[in-house]
Design a protein around this motif. Sequence first.
Motif, short mmCIF file in Angstrom:
data_model
loop_
_atom_site.label_atom_id
_atom_site.label_comp_id
_atom_site.label_asym_id
_atom_site.label_seq_id
_atom_site.Cartn_x
_atom_site.Cartn_y
_atom_site.Cartn_z
N ILE A 23 -45.80 55.76 81.47
CA ILE A 23 -45.49 56.20 80.10
C ILE A 23 -46.43 57.33 79.68
O ILE A 23 -46.01 58.31 79.06
CB ILE A 23 -45.59 55.01 79.13
CG1 ILE A 23 -44.43 54.03 79.35
CG2 ILE A 23 -45.60 55.49 77.68
CD1 ILE A 23 -44.56 52.73 78.60
N ILE A 24 -47.70 57.19 80.01
CA ILE A 24 -48.68 58.23 79.68
C ILE A 24 -48.33 59.53 80.41
O ILE A 24 -48.39 60.62 79.83
CB ILE A 24 -50.10 57.76 80.04
CG1 ILE A 24 -50.51 56.60 79.12
CG2 ILE A 24 -51.10 58.90 79.93
CD1 ILE A 24 -51.77 55.89 79.56
N PHE A 25 -47.95 59.42 81.67
CA PHE A 25 -47.56 60.62 82.43
C PHE A 25 -46.36 61.29 81.77
O PHE A 25 -46.35 62.52 81.59
CB PHE A 25 -47.23 60.25 83.87
CG PHE A 25 -46.75 61.42 84.68
CD1 PHE A 25 -47.65 62.25 85.33
CD2 PHE A 25 -45.38 61.72 84.76
CE1 PHE A 25 -47.20 63.36 86.05
CE2 PHE A 25 -44.94 62.81 85.48
CZ PHE A 25 -45.86 63.63 86.12
N LYS A 26 -45.35 60.52 81.43
CA LYS A 26 -44.15 61.08 80.82
C LYS A 26 -44.49 61.77 79.50
O LYS A 26 -43.97 62.85 79.19
CB LYS A 26 -43.11 59.99 80.59
CG LYS A 26 -42.48 59.45 81.85
CD LYS A 26 -41.49 58.33 81.52
CE LYS A 26 -40.85 57.77 82.77
NZ LYS A 26 -39.90 56.67 82.47
N HIS A 27 -45.35 61.13 78.71
CA HIS A 27 -45.72 61.69 77.41
C HIS A 27 -46.43 63.03 77.57
O HIS A 27 -46.20 63.96 76.79
CB HIS A 27 -46.62 60.71 76.67
CG HIS A 27 -47.16 61.24 75.37
ND1 HIS A 27 -46.38 61.41 74.26
CD2 HIS A 27 -48.42 61.67 75.03
CE1 HIS A 27 -47.11 61.91 73.27
NE2 HIS A 27 -48.34 62.07 73.71
N MET A 28 -47.27 63.14 78.59
CA MET A 28 -48.09 64.34 78.74
C MET A 28 -47.40 65.45 79.54
O MET A 28 -47.62 66.64 79.26
CB MET A 28 -49.42 63.99 79.43
CG MET A 28 -50.33 63.11 78.62
SD MET A 28 -51.95 62.86 79.43
CE MET A 28 -52.62 64.54 79.35
N PHE A 29 -46.53 65.07 80.52
CA PHE A 29 -46.08 66.09 81.48
C PHE A 29 -44.58 66.17 81.71
O PHE A 29 -44.13 67.05 82.46
CB PHE A 29 -46.76 65.83 82.84
CG PHE A 29 -48.26 65.79 82.78
CD1 PHE A 29 -48.99 66.93 82.46
CD2 PHE A 29 -48.94 64.61 83.03
CE1 PHE A 29 -50.38 66.90 82.41
CE2 PHE A 29 -50.33 64.57 82.98
CZ PHE A 29 -51.05 65.72 82.68
N SER A 30 -43.78 65.30 81.11
CA SER A 30 -42.36 65.27 81.46
C SER A 30 -41.60 66.51 81.02
O SER A 30 -40.56 66.85 81.60
CB SER A 30 -41.69 64.02 80.85
OG SER A 30 -41.75 64.06 79.44
N ASN A 31 -42.09 67.23 80.01
CA ASN A 31 -41.35 68.43 79.59
C ASN A 31 -41.71 69.66 80.42
O ASN A 31 -41.08 70.71 80.28
CB ASN A 31 -41.60 68.72 78.10
CG ASN A 31 -43.08 68.97 77.79
OD1 ASN A 31 -43.90 69.16 78.69
ND2 ASN A 31 -43.41 68.96 76.51
N TYR A 32 -42.72 69.53 81.30
CA TYR A 32 -43.12 70.58 82.24
C TYR A 32 -43.65 71.85 81.57
O TYR A 32 -44.01 72.82 82.24
CB TYR A 32 -41.97 70.97 83.18
CG TYR A 32 -41.51 69.84 84.05
CD1 TYR A 32 -42.29 69.39 85.12
CD2 TYR A 32 -40.31 69.19 83.80
CE1 TYR A 32 -41.88 68.34 85.92
CE2 TYR A 32 -39.89 68.13 84.59
CZ TYR A 32 -40.68 67.72 85.65
OH TYR A 32 -40.27 66.68 86.43
N LYS A 33 -43.73 71.87 80.24
CA LYS A 33 -44.22 73.06 79.55
C LYS A 33 -45.72 73.27 79.78
O LYS A 33 -46.21 74.39 79.70
CB LYS A 33 -43.92 72.98 78.05
CG LYS A 33 -42.44 73.04 77.72
CD LYS A 33 -42.21 72.95 76.22
CE LYS A 33 -40.71 73.01 75.90
NZ LYS A 33 -40.46 72.90 74.43
#
Length: 258
Positions: free
Chosen positions: A47-57
């Motif tokens: 969840i932390i990974f998705k929150h920080m990096f999932s948008n790839y921006k």
Amino acid sequence: MDVLQNLTLMIPSFEEQNKIARILKVIDDKIALNRQINDNLQQQAQIIFKHMFSNYKSTTPAKIADVSLNITDGVHNTVLDDTDGQYLLLSCKNIKNGVLNIGTSERKISTETFTKLRHRTKLAKGDVLISSVGTVGELLLLNTEPSNYEFQRSVAIVKPNPTIVSSAYLYESLMYKKAELINAAHGAVQQCLFISDIAGFPIGIPNPDDLRIFDNTVVPMFDTISANEAENSRLTELRDTLLPKLMSGELDISDLDI
């Protein structure tokens, strides 16, 4: 059949059987609790990974080869078993749901064979393992030193470059894109991920500040997971050692009030 019919068995009293069951239940409950905690921590890390990096921006597009020191797999040659060997030769079957499961009937190899394999793979703490033949896409972060085992060719070994990405970041990146990783496999009869497939697999490179924040949060979670897995191994061994001794009466529990 006659031998079995005449076999005398030592059966504990019903009261002692209940005591044995309660003793073992305490151990099994602790093992189950540790697994539940680990599952929860794994979910939190993702969840932390998705929150920080999932948008790839906040990441720079790259490939796994760009963030790795080495990508290889386990032994390809025929390896002779050694029933007296002190080392184990594992496979993709030993990796499931982010956990390394080592049974009591694993293949054993000699010190010489182990040394040759280790020289080739350079397997070490921090490597990310990927099941690459058969059941493709099972992932494992080696968070402890692999002192007594090596792998067959069904396991790929990715050694991240710590100046670019951390082991935790690489592992969670692959977990996030696990479906894509599985879809990258080839083969009609048996699925297979080639080293070139893994090397070319896309990944985002985070900026150093974001990576530091991520690691400061997630790495302690993996340390707790490793500690719980080690405790479960000890508890499983204790349970399996206690059971025959309790059933045979070798350990007297008649005076225990449980």
